[in-house]
Design an enzyme around this catalytic site. Structure first.
Site, PDB file in Angstrom:
ATOM      1  NE  ARG A  86      16.811  -8.362  42.542  1.00 30.65           N
ATOM      2  CZ  ARG A  86      16.112  -9.397  42.081  1.00 30.65           C
ATOM      3  NH1 ARG A  86      16.715 -10.395  41.490  1.00 30.65           N
ATOM      4  NH2 ARG A  86      14.813  -9.428  42.185  1.00 30.65           N
TER       5      ARG A  86
ATOM      6  CG  ASP B 258      17.111  -2.932  39.355  1.00 31.12           C
ATOM      7  OD1 ASP B 258      16.254  -3.812  39.567  1.00 31.12           O
ATOM      8  OD2 ASP B 258      18.332  -3.099  39.523  1.00 31.12           O
TER       9      ASP B 258
ATOM     10  CB  THR C 167      12.269  -2.650  45.148  1.00 33.83           C
ATOM     11  OG1 THR C 167      13.201  -3.626  45.653  1.00 33.83           O
ATOM     12  CG2 THR C 167      12.984  -1.315  45.103  1.00 33.83           C
TER      13      THR C 167
ATOM     14  N   GLY D 181       9.312  -7.974  41.766  1.00 31.76           N
ATOM     15  CA  GLY D 181       8.963  -8.472  43.102  1.00 31.76           C
ATOM     16  C   GLY D 181       8.010  -7.510  43.792  1.00 31.76           C
TER      17      GLY D 181
ATOM     18  NE  ARG E 148      11.741 -10.254  39.673  1.00 31.70           N
ATOM     19  CZ  ARG E 148      11.724 -10.774  40.913  1.00 31.70           C
ATOM     20  NH1 ARG E 148      11.462 -12.045  41.072  1.00 31.70           N
ATOM     21  NH2 ARG E 148      11.965 -10.026  41.953  1.00 31.70           N
TER      22      ARG E 148
ATOM     23  CG  ASP F 227      17.705  -2.400  44.311  1.00 31.59           C
ATOM     24  OD1 ASP F 227      16.601  -1.830  44.335  1.00 31.59           O
ATOM     25  OD2 ASP F 227      17.897  -3.473  43.716  1.00 31.59           O
TER      26      ASP F 227
ATOM     27  CG  ASP G 269      15.752  -5.786  46.834  1.00 31.71           C
ATOM     28  OD1 ASP G 269      15.422  -6.486  47.815  1.00 31.71           O
ATOM     29  OD2 ASP G 269      15.697  -6.188  45.661  1.00 31.71           O
TER      30      ASP G 269
HETATM   31  O1  F6P Z   1      13.696  -7.657  44.679  1.00 35.59           O
HETATM   32  C1  F6P Z   1      13.003  -8.156  45.762  1.00 35.59           C
HETATM   33  C2  F6P Z   1      13.499  -9.530  46.129  1.00 35.59           C
HETATM   34  O2  F6P Z   1      12.737  -9.982  47.238  1.00 35.59           O
HETATM   35  C3  F6P Z   1      14.993  -9.637  46.443  1.00 35.59           C
HETATM   36  O3  F6P Z   1      15.326  -9.166  47.721  1.00 35.59           O
HETATM   37  C4  F6P Z   1      15.243 -11.100  46.227  1.00 35.59           C
HETATM   38  O4  F6P Z   1      16.568 -11.332  45.846  1.00 35.59           O
HETATM   39  C5  F6P Z   1      14.299 -11.447  45.102  1.00 35.59           C
HETATM   40  O5  F6P Z   1      13.308 -10.426  45.067  1.00 35.59           O
HETATM   41  C6  F6P Z   1      13.628 -12.783  45.218  1.00 35.59           C
HETATM   42  O6  F6P Z   1      12.926 -13.018  44.053  1.00 35.59           O
HETATM   43  P1  F6P Z   1      11.767 -14.114  43.915  1.00 35.59           P
HETATM   44  O7  F6P Z   1      10.581 -13.618  44.695  1.00 35.59           O
HETATM   45  O8  F6P Z   1      11.497 -14.177  42.465  1.00 35.59           O
HETATM   46  O9  F6P Z   1      12.297 -15.376  44.493  1.00 35.59           O
END
Ligand code: F6P
Length: 323
Positions: free
Chosen positions: A172, A103, A126, A11, A72, A130, A128
Site C-alpha cells: 500500500r 490501520d 498486516t 486484508g 473491509r 505500516d 504492509d
Molecule cells: O494491506 C494489505 C494489502 O495487501 C496491500 O499491500 C494492498 O495494497 C492491498 O492490501 C490490496 O487490497 P485487496 O486485497 O483488497 O486488493
C-alpha cells in the site's frame, strides 16, 4: 471480563490464524468464554458470532488466511452500523474485543470503543508493516519471504535472457516489502514511497550498466511508489532505453497467502496471549506491539497516525552493493 470476542479485519495476513488460536486458548485457560466473530466487523453487525472451543483452533497454526474470514466493512463507518454491532455484542454478553488487523481496522475499533463501553485491543496484522508502535506486524515476514522466493526465480530467467525486470510488490503506502525483498535479492534499484526517486539517476545508472555489459538488472518497485507502480516505471525506461530487453512482473496477492513463517507464528502467539492478559488487566483501546523484544502498548489512534520510519542508509547500501 468474563466473555471476549475475537475478529480479523481488513486484508488478511499469514499468521492471523496463529493469533486467533493464541487468543482462544489463553482465554479458555483463564476461564473466559471466547467468541469468534466472522468477516471482521460484518460479523458483529450480522450477528455471526459463535463460541470458540480449544478444538475450534486445532490444526490452524500453520495455515495462511484466517478461519474467521476477513472483510473491509463499509457499514461500520456509519454510527447505525456500529450501534447494531454493539447491540449484538451485548446480546452475547461480550465485554472485550480483540481486533487483529491493520490501520483501517484500528480506526474502526477506536471509534467504536469511544462510543460504546467495549474495550478493544488491537493486534497488528498486516503484510504492509505500516504501523507505529511495533517492530513486527503479523504477516510481514512471510510476505517478504514469499517475495524473495519469487524474485529469486525471476532472477534465474532474467539472467538466462540478459533482461531488465521491473518487479512490483505490495505494501500500500509503505515501502517495507520492497526494501527488504529488494535488499535480500540483490536488486539494482528499489523504489519506495518513503524516498524520492530521481529518474535521471536511475536511467544514468542503467546506461552505465549497459556500457559495462551488466545486462541483468532487477528493479523492485513498491506499489505505492510515486510513479504508480512497475508498469509506469517500465514506460519511462522503455522510452529512454529502447535497447534494453525490459519485462514487468507484478507479484500481487501471492504475497498475502501461504503458511506463516516461524517468526510470524511466534509474534502472533505472543501477541494473542498478551491481548487476553491486557483485557484481564483492564487495558483498553491500545494496540500491542513488540519493540526491542518487549511488549509495547500504543493507543489505537497513535498506532494508525504515525508511520514507521525507513532508515535511508539502507538505500545507500543498496547502491553500493548493486554496483
Ligand atoms: O494491506 C494489505 C494489502 O495487501 C496491500 O499491500 C494492498 O495494497 C492491498 O492490501 C490490496 O487490497 P485487496 O486485497 O483488497 O486488493
Amino acid at each position: 471480563v468474563t466473555k471476549i470476542g475475537v475478529l480479523t479485519s481488513g486484508g488478511d495476513s499469514p499468521g492471523m490464524n496463529a493469533a486467533i488460536r493464541a487468543v482462544v486458548r489463553t482465554g479458555l485457560y483463564n476461564n473466559l468464554e471466547v467468541f469468534g466473530i466472522t468477516r471482521g466487523y460484518m460479523g458483529m453487525i450480522d450477528d455471526d458470532i459463535v463460541p470458540m472451543h480449544s478444538r475450534s483452533v486445532a490444526n490452524i497454526i500453520q495455515r495462511g488466511g484466517t478461519i474467521l474470514k476477513s472483510a473491509r466493512c463499509k457499514e461500520f463507518y456509519e454510527f447505525e452500523g456500529r450501534k447494531k454491532a454493539y447491540e449484538n455484542l451485548r446480546k452475547h454478553g461480550i465485554e472485550g474485543l480483540v481486533v487483529i488487523g491493520g490501520d483501517g481496522s484500528f480506526r474502526g475499533a477506536q471509534k467504536f470503543a469511544t462510543e460504546f463501553d467495549i474495550p478493544c485491543i488491537g493486534l497488528p496484522g498486516t503484510i504492509d508493516k505500516d504501523m507505529a508502535g511495533t517492530d513486527f506486524t503479523i504477516g510481514f515476514d512471510t510476505a517478504v519471504n514469499t517475495a524473495v522466493e519469487a524474485i529469486d526465480k525471476i532472477r534465474d530467467t532474467a539472467d538466462a535472457h540478459d533482461r531488465l525486470f521491473i518487479i512490483e510488490v505490495m505494501g500500500r503506502d509503505s515501502g517495507y516489502i520492497a526494501l527488504h525483498s529488494g535488499i535480500a535479492t540483490g536488486a539494482e534499484n528499489i523504489l519506495i514511497p518513503e524516498a524520492k526517486t530521481n529518474i535521471e539517476d536511475l536511467i544514468a545508472s542503467l546506461e552505465d550498466k549497459q556500457r559495462r555489459k551488466k545486462l541483468v538488472n532487477l528493479i523492485v518497485v513498491a506499489e505505492g511508489d510515486e510513479f504508480g507502480g512497475a508498469e509506469e516505471v517500465a514506460k519511462v525506461v522503455r522510452q529512454r532505453l529502447p535497447d534494453m530487453d525490459t519485462r514487468v512482473c507484478i507479484l500481487g496477492h501471492i504475497q498475502r497467502g501461504g503458511s506463516p513463517s516461524c517468526i510470524d507464528r511466534l509474534v502472533a502467539s505472543r501477541l494473542g496471549y498478551a491481548a487476553v492478559e491486557a483485557l484481564m488487566e483492564g487495558r483498553h483501546n491500545v494496540m500491542i506491539g513488540i519493540i526491542n523484544n518487549k511488549l509495547h502498548y500504543t493507543p489505537l489512534d497513535l498506532a494508525v497516525k504515525a508511520k514507521q520510519k525507513i532508515d535511508k542508509e539502507w538505500l545507500k547500501i543498496v547502491k553500493i552493493l548493486a554496483s
